[in-house]
Design a protein around this motif. Sequence first.
Motif, short mmCIF file in Angstrom:
data_model
loop_
_atom_site.label_atom_id
_atom_site.label_comp_id
_atom_site.label_asym_id
_atom_site.label_seq_id
_atom_site.Cartn_x
_atom_site.Cartn_y
_atom_site.Cartn_z
N TYR A 61 0.86 -1.25 0.03
CA TYR A 61 0.03 -0.04 -0.33
C TYR A 61 0.75 1.26 0.11
O TYR A 61 2.06 1.23 0.64
N LYS A 62 0.48 2.36 -0.86
CA LYS A 62 1.12 3.49 -0.58
C LYS A 62 0.89 4.03 0.92
O LYS A 62 -0.28 3.77 1.35
N ASP A 63 1.85 4.76 1.60
CA ASP A 63 1.88 5.13 2.89
C ASP A 63 0.34 5.97 3.23
O ASP A 63 -0.01 5.71 4.22
N SER A 64 0.10 6.91 2.44
CA SER A 64 -1.04 7.75 2.53
C SER A 64 -2.45 6.93 2.68
O SER A 64 -3.43 7.46 2.95
N VAL A 65 -2.50 5.67 2.00
CA VAL A 65 -3.74 4.99 2.23
C VAL A 65 -3.62 3.70 3.10
O VAL A 65 -4.77 3.06 3.30
N LYS A 66 -2.63 3.46 3.56
CA LYS A 66 -2.43 2.37 4.63
C LYS A 66 -3.45 2.64 6.01
O LYS A 66 -3.49 3.73 6.50
N GLY A 67 -4.09 1.49 6.31
CA GLY A 67 -5.02 1.58 7.32
C GLY A 67 -6.42 2.01 6.81
O GLY A 67 -7.23 2.06 7.65
N ARG A 68 -6.30 2.74 5.45
CA ARG A 68 -7.79 2.99 5.13
C ARG A 68 -8.37 2.28 3.75
O ARG A 68 -9.52 2.10 3.75
N PHE A 69 -7.29 1.88 2.99
CA PHE A 69 -7.78 1.00 1.90
C PHE A 69 -7.33 -0.59 2.12
O PHE A 69 -6.36 -0.71 2.90
N THR A 70 -7.98 -1.31 1.68
CA THR A 70 -7.86 -2.74 1.53
C THR A 70 -8.08 -3.14 0.18
O THR A 70 -9.00 -3.21 -0.40
N ILE A 71 -6.95 -4.06 -0.28
CA ILE A 71 -7.11 -4.51 -1.54
C ILE A 71 -7.28 -6.13 -1.28
O ILE A 71 -6.65 -6.65 -0.28
N SER A 72 -8.05 -6.81 -2.13
CA SER A 72 -8.24 -8.09 -2.13
C SER A 72 -8.77 -8.65 -3.29
O SER A 72 -8.82 -8.08 -4.29
N ARG A 73 -8.76 -10.05 -3.57
CA ARG A 73 -9.10 -10.41 -4.84
C ARG A 73 -10.07 -11.77 -4.68
O ARG A 73 -10.14 -12.52 -3.53
N ASP A 74 -10.92 -12.09 -5.70
CA ASP A 74 -11.85 -13.09 -5.60
C ASP A 74 -11.48 -13.87 -7.03
O ASP A 74 -12.23 -13.38 -7.83
N SER A 75 -10.77 -14.84 -7.31
CA SER A 75 -10.70 -15.92 -8.26
C SER A 75 -11.79 -16.31 -8.71
O SER A 75 -11.90 -16.45 -9.92
N ALA A 76 -12.56 -16.74 -8.06
CA ALA A 76 -13.97 -17.23 -8.50
C ALA A 76 -14.78 -16.24 -9.47
O ALA A 76 -15.32 -16.67 -10.42
N LYS A 77 -14.49 -15.09 -9.20
CA LYS A 77 -15.21 -13.90 -9.78
C LYS A 77 -14.39 -13.14 -10.78
O LYS A 77 -14.81 -12.15 -11.50
N ASN A 78 -12.96 -13.47 -10.81
CA ASN A 78 -12.02 -13.01 -11.55
C ASN A 78 -12.12 -11.62 -11.28
O ASN A 78 -11.94 -10.79 -12.38
N THR A 79 -11.91 -11.10 -10.16
CA THR A 79 -12.04 -9.73 -9.88
C THR A 79 -10.96 -9.25 -8.66
O THR A 79 -10.84 -10.17 -7.70
N VAL A 80 -10.36 -8.32 -8.61
CA VAL A 80 -9.69 -7.74 -7.64
C VAL A 80 -10.47 -6.38 -7.10
O VAL A 80 -10.97 -5.58 -7.73
N TYR A 81 -10.56 -6.28 -5.79
CA TYR A 81 -11.46 -5.16 -5.21
C TYR A 81 -10.28 -4.08 -4.59
O TYR A 81 -9.17 -4.69 -4.08
N LEU A 82 -10.82 -2.90 -4.30
CA LEU A 82 -10.14 -1.92 -3.56
C LEU A 82 -11.18 -1.31 -2.68
O LEU A 82 -12.15 -0.58 -3.08
#
Length: 119
Positions: A61-82
């Motif tokens: 994570y970029k320092d300014s978004v740490k603790g506020r943004f979360t990245i994740s992925r769902d392979s079944a849906k072929n999707t990455v979330y923010l």
Amino acid sequence: QLQFVESGGGLVQPGGSLRLSCTASGFTLDYYNIVGWFRQAPGKEHEGVSCISSSDDSTWYKDSVKGRFTISRDSAKNTVYLQMNSLLPEDTAVYYCEATCNVDYVHSWGQGTQVTVSS
């Protein structure tokens, strides 16, 4: 043709939340070791925001978004979330996803999704 499709942007008040989605057109995201989110604010250059590895789910994570943004992925849906929480006006930008964590490796940007944080 390799193409990422971003969605989920919008207008939100400071302190609000949004969840961005990155899907792949014509290919499987897991084929690529890294998927990253980037953004471009008005009058500024593109910058990396967050990345996730498909091999071990490690994240950056970029320092300014740490603790506020979360990245994740769902392979079944072929999707990455923010997931973006506690949004600030300085988070206002067009957000993009790409198969890299290094902004210098991106030569052509997709359509992106607009995030506007304003009261």
